[in-house]
Motif scaffolding. Structure first.
Motif, PDB file in Angstrom:
ATOM      1  N   TRP A 116       4.052  38.380 -15.603  1.00 32.13           N
ATOM      2  CA  TRP A 116       5.226  37.980 -14.822  1.00 32.13           C
ATOM      3  C   TRP A 116       5.457  38.911 -13.647  1.00 32.13           C
ATOM      4  N   ASP A 117       5.512  40.209 -13.948  1.00 27.22           N
ATOM      5  CA  ASP A 117       5.528  41.207 -12.886  1.00 27.22           C
ATOM      6  C   ASP A 117       4.839  42.447 -13.421  1.00 27.22           C
ATOM      7  N   SER A 118       4.830  43.528 -12.632  1.00 24.06           N
ATOM      8  CA  SER A 118       3.996  44.674 -13.006  1.00 24.06           C
ATOM      9  C   SER A 118       4.373  45.244 -14.367  1.00 24.06           C
ATOM     10  N   ASP A 119       5.599  45.045 -14.804  1.00 31.71           N
ATOM     11  CA  ASP A 119       5.902  45.577 -16.144  1.00 31.71           C
ATOM     12  C   ASP A 119       6.419  44.536 -17.147  1.00 31.71           C
ATOM     13  N   THR A 120       6.106  43.282 -16.909  1.00 26.03           N
ATOM     14  CA  THR A 120       6.536  42.258 -17.871  1.00 26.03           C
ATOM     15  C   THR A 120       5.417  41.264 -18.181  1.00 26.03           C
ATOM     16  N   VAL A 121       5.086  41.174 -19.461  1.00 24.80           N
ATOM     17  CA  VAL A 121       4.144  40.153 -19.921  1.00 24.80           C
ATOM     18  C   VAL A 121       4.925  39.148 -20.756  1.00 24.80           C
ATOM     19  N   ILE A 122       4.715  37.875 -20.467  1.00 25.30           N
ATOM     20  CA  ILE A 122       5.426  36.824 -21.195  1.00 25.30           C
ATOM     21  C   ILE A 122       4.425  35.934 -21.908  1.00 25.30           C
ATOM     22  N   ARG A 123       4.638  35.760 -23.183  1.00 29.14           N
ATOM     23  CA  ARG A 123       3.830  34.814 -23.943  1.00 29.14           C
ATOM     24  C   ARG A 123       4.675  33.577 -24.198  1.00 29.14           C
ATOM     25  N   LEU A 124       4.235  32.484 -23.621  1.00 33.35           N
ATOM     26  CA  LEU A 124       4.949  31.218 -23.827  1.00 33.35           C
ATOM     27  C   LEU A 124       4.250  30.459 -24.936  1.00 33.35           C
ATOM     28  N   GLN A 125       4.976  30.225 -26.004  1.00 33.08           N
ATOM     29  CA  GLN A 125       4.425  29.426 -27.092  1.00 33.08           C
ATOM     30  C   GLN A 125       4.932  28.009 -26.891  1.00 33.08           C
ATOM     31  N   LEU A 126       4.046  27.141 -26.442  1.00 33.76           N
ATOM     32  CA  LEU A 126       4.429  25.767 -26.100  1.00 33.76           C
ATOM     33  C   LEU A 126       4.239  24.865 -27.319  1.00 33.76           C
ATOM     34  N   TRP A 127       5.300  24.217 -27.703  1.00 32.82           N
ATOM     35  CA  TRP A 127       5.262  23.342 -28.886  1.00 32.82           C
ATOM     36  C   TRP A 127       5.163  21.891 -28.430  1.00 32.82           C
ATOM     37  N   ASP A 128       4.074  21.270 -28.830  1.00 35.36           N
ATOM     38  CA  ASP A 128       3.835  19.867 -28.504  1.00 35.36           C
ATOM     39  C   ASP A 128       4.208  19.037 -29.736  1.00 35.36           C
ATOM     40  N   ILE A 129       4.716  17.844 -29.509  1.00 37.33           N
ATOM     41  CA  ILE A 129       5.153  17.045 -30.656  1.00 37.33           C
ATOM     42  C   ILE A 129       3.993  16.333 -31.341  1.00 37.33           C
ATOM     43  N   ALA A 130       3.068  15.850 -30.548  1.00 37.63           N
ATOM     44  CA  ALA A 130       1.855  15.250 -31.095  1.00 37.63           C
ATOM     45  C   ALA A 130       2.081  14.108 -32.077  1.00 37.63           C
TER      46      ALA A 130
END
Ligand code: GDP
Ligand code: MG
Length: 174
Positions: free
Chosen positions: A50-64
């Protein structure tokens, strides 16, 4: 010190609007015409520097596949901090269903301080219509969406921008 966040994000909307395609495009940079409706819930992980000191893990939930039965269980919504609500610009009934999905979201999950989770509205398959999607600013304001984007999973339009908008709102709630 690097900050790491793990955010659970739901991708909801009627069957066939392009939820799985949007996730596949965003996470794996692929698109397929092939229609696959698996049963159950699928996850995909997108890591954002995201920026030099932020890592973001997006856990995307699909309905399927379960979306054909209407609303989802509370387990699916639990601990979500954001949502992408998708409709198909070529099928009006999927836009009509957007408020049902938003309502399902708001009744089944709220943030710890009781606020609704931020939701971004995606007008998907924008590659299939020549005329522009009518603006949805008023609709979003009146119905509690933090923003809206005309997207195409096929042509990779606006998916990153929509996700960025959602993440900004999620971070503002941290
Ligand atoms: P889901 O049921 O919401 O997960 O929808 P899918 O991702 O399975 O997509 C349903 C169908 O729409 C598939 O045939 C996709 O290839 C197609 N599709 C999805 N997104 C787009 C898009 O942006 N443009 C076009 N033209 N087709 C799309
Ligand atoms: Mg799907």
């Amino acid at each position: 010190m690097q900050q790491e966040h793990l955010f659970k994000v739901l991708v909801i909307g009627d069957l066939g609007v392009g939820k799985t395609s949007i996730i596949k495009r965003y996470v794996h940079q692929i698109f397929s015409q092939h229609y696959r409706a698996t049963i159950g819930v699928d996850f995909a992980l997108k890591v954002l520097h995201w920026d030099s000191d932020t890592v973001i893990r997006l856990q995307l939930w699909d309905i399927a596949g379960q979306e054909r039965y209407g609303n989802m269980t509370r387990v699916y919504y639990r601990e979500a901090v954001g949502a992408l609500v998708v409709f198909d610009v070529t099928r009006a009934s999927t836009f009509d269903a957007v408020l049902k999905w938003k309502d399902d979201l708001d009744t089944k999950v709220t943030l710890s301080h009781g606020k609704p989770v931020p939701a971004v509205l995606l007008a998907n398959k924008s590659d299939q219509v020549c005329s522009q999607q009518p603006r949805l600013d008023t609709f979003c304001r009146e119905n509690g969406f933090v923003g809206w984007f005309e997207t195409s999973a096929k042509e990779n339009t606006n998916i990153e921008a929509a996700a960025r908008c959602l993440v900004e709102h999620i971070l503002a709630n941290e």
